[in-house]
Design a protein around this motif. Structure first.
Motif, PDB file in Angstrom:
ATOM      1  N   LYS A   1       0.673  -1.084   0.110  1.00 52.09           N
ATOM      2  CA  LYS A   1       0.069  -0.062  -0.007  1.00 52.09           C
ATOM      3  C   LYS A   1       0.647   1.334   0.072  1.00 52.09           C
ATOM      4  O   LYS A   1       0.457   2.263  -0.815  1.00 52.09           O
ATOM      5  N   ARG A   2       1.862   1.260   0.905  1.00 52.70           N
ATOM      6  CA  ARG A   2       2.701   2.538   0.680  1.00 52.70           C
ATOM      7  C   ARG A   2       3.531   2.398  -0.300  1.00 52.70           C
ATOM      8  O   ARG A   2       3.651   3.874  -0.891  1.00 52.70           O
TER       9      ARG A   2
ATOM     10  N   GLU B   1       2.641   1.840  -3.413  1.00 51.64           N
ATOM     11  CA  GLU B   1       1.711   2.511  -4.326  1.00 51.64           C
ATOM     12  C   GLU B   1       1.152   3.751  -4.148  1.00 51.64           C
ATOM     13  O   GLU B   1       1.492   4.589  -5.035  1.00 51.64           O
ATOM     14  N   GLU B   2       1.328   4.136  -2.803  1.00 52.09           N
ATOM     15  CA  GLU B   2       0.789   5.756  -2.482  1.00 52.09           C
ATOM     16  C   GLU B   2       1.901   6.566  -2.849  1.00 52.09           C
ATOM     17  O   GLU B   2       1.740   7.664  -3.184  1.00 52.09           O
ATOM     18  N   LYS B   3       3.071   6.230  -2.406  1.00 57.36           N
ATOM     19  CA  LYS B   3       4.251   6.923  -2.520  1.00 57.36           C
ATOM     20  C   LYS B   3       4.738   7.338  -4.142  1.00 57.36           C
ATOM     21  O   LYS B   3       5.153   8.087  -4.383  1.00 57.36           O
TER      22      LYS B   3
ATOM     23  N   ASN C   1       2.208   7.489  -6.376  1.00 56.49           N
ATOM     24  CA  ASN C   1       1.299   8.086  -7.092  1.00 56.49           C
ATOM     25  C   ASN C   1       0.525   7.012  -8.127  1.00 56.49           C
ATOM     26  O   ASN C   1       0.103   7.174  -8.931  1.00 56.49           O
ATOM     27  N   GLY C   2       0.626   5.678  -7.517  1.00 60.61           N
ATOM     28  CA  GLY C   2      -0.072   4.607  -8.339  1.00 60.61           C
ATOM     29  C   GLY C   2       1.003   4.190  -9.409  1.00 60.61           C
ATOM     30  O   GLY C   2       0.470   3.216 -10.146  1.00 60.61           O
TER      31      GLY C   2
ATOM     32  N   LYS D   1       2.796  -0.726  -8.699  1.00 59.15           N
ATOM     33  CA  LYS D   1       1.790  -1.806  -7.957  1.00 59.15           C
ATOM     34  C   LYS D   1       2.332  -2.964  -7.529  1.00 59.15           C
ATOM     35  O   LYS D   1       3.340  -3.428  -8.192  1.00 59.15           O
TER      36      LYS D   1
END
Length: 354
Positions: A73-74, A76-78, A80-81, A84
């Motif tokens: 999750k981190r 992907e968030e860091k 900006n997608g 993955k």
């Protein structure tokens, strides 16, 4: 006939497991005539987007699997997608040894697992099997973030892996149907342990009778009296409800139960500097998050055990010191097998934080 059927079923399950792993491998590396790194680059990267793969042998509700999902999750968030990380728990793509080897080969990007199954590939990881090493979890975590960690990274690197961080499930504890309050109470105790020579020798040094047994067989072993006791981190005691068959939980704190986050060097080398920085940052943050999750769940785990009627015993300092002295030979065994450098570093780091 029953034996043949059993063997056939086991063979079929093995084929299915290998088939799943092959499908995942194919999806990551492709099938062109390019070399391995180019195939991976071609199949995993679409424009600016990258798809990576993480796996663990543990169940979805364990700290290990939660650690993995939080990391994904981190990342992907860091990014900006743009990056993955697909996650696979519950041995979906193989057991501990299979996914470790797949990570070495670059077919799985990240693996989350304890160090025990890694020792056959990286003998130096056995330094974390030194018994009675830490007086408390705070000291253990400082040591696992310090010079010992930096030295271990070098041994992983030699095996085409990057050691990104070490979280934990706390200490391994003991449940028993025999009341244990002093060193002599361990004498003759039939206790289930892992098939790990250092763990086995630890229990022998206390006078116990260690019995290596598959984790899946422990509950029945306790129920039928094949064993009197077992040892595991609290999480692994609660989920299969071992406490239902045990009168006592003894806080022996005999081994730290580390959970590593490792990456394939081949995959990491295929990423840009910016992408690698995101992975490193996410791994560091998720390691801390996983440790906090272990701590937060501790009270709930203990409450379940207490509510079941199982008595909790906290060993006094004198007994813990006697256990430490009795098991010094296991430290010697590890040093003989892997050399003195890591063991000396472990001793120095412990002394520094004590």
């Amino acid at each position: 006939m029953k034996f043949l059927n059993r063997k056939t079923n086991l063979f079929a399950k093995k084929l299915i497991s290998l088939g799943v792993l092959s499908v995942l491998t194919f999806s990551i590396v492709g099938c062109s005539s390019l070399d391995t790194e180019q195939r991976r680059e071609k199949s995993a990267r679409t424009g600016e987007n990258v798809t990576l793969y993480a796996a663990c042998d543990s169940g979805a509700d364990t700290v290990t699997a939660k650690f993995m999902r939080d990391f994904a999750k981190r990342v992907e968030e860091k990014s900006n997608g743009k990056i993955k990380v697909e996650t696979y728990s519950d041995s979906q793509v193989g057991g501990d040894s299979e996914i470790f080897e797949a990570c070495q080969g670059g077919n799985i990007s990240f693996v989350f697992q304890a160090t025990s199954p890694q020792v056959s590939f990286i003998p130096e990881a056995a330094v974390l099997d030194a018994p009675m090493a830490f007086d408390n979890i705070e000291i253990a975590r400082k040591v696992l973030d310090g010079e010992l960690f930096e030295k271990l990274k070098g041994y992983y690197s030699e095996k085409d892996l990057e050691l990104l961080g070490i979280a934990d499930q706390g200490f391994r504890e003991t449940t028993s149907n025999k009341k244990i309050e002093k060193l002599s109470d361990f004498k003759g105790l039939k206790i289930r342990t892992m098939e790990n020579p250092y763990h086995i020798n630890f229990w022998k040094s206390l006078g116990a009778n260690p019995t290596p047994m598959s984790y899946s067989e422990v509950y029945i072993g306790l129920q039928q009296g094949t064993i009197d006791a077992q040892e595991n981190p609290l999480e692994a005691i609660i989920v299969p409800r071992f406490y239902e068959q045990q009168d006592y939980l003894v806080n022996t704190n005999h081994f730290i139960h580390p959970v590593t986050c490792i990456a394939s060097s081949k995959v990491m080398n295929s990423l840009t500097d910016e992408e690698r920085a995101i992975v490193y940052e996410a791994a560091e943050e998720s390691k801390v998050w996983a440790r906090n999750t272990t701590d937060k769940q501790l009270d709930d785990r203990i409450k379940v055990i207490v509510d079941s009627g199982t008595e909790i015993i906290n060993l006094d300092k004198k007994t813990l010191e006697e256990m430490k002295r009795a098991s010094e030979s296991v430290w010697d065994d590890i040093e003989n097998d892997i050399g003195s450098d890591l063991i000396d570093t472990l001793r120095e780091e412990i002394e520094k934080y004590n």
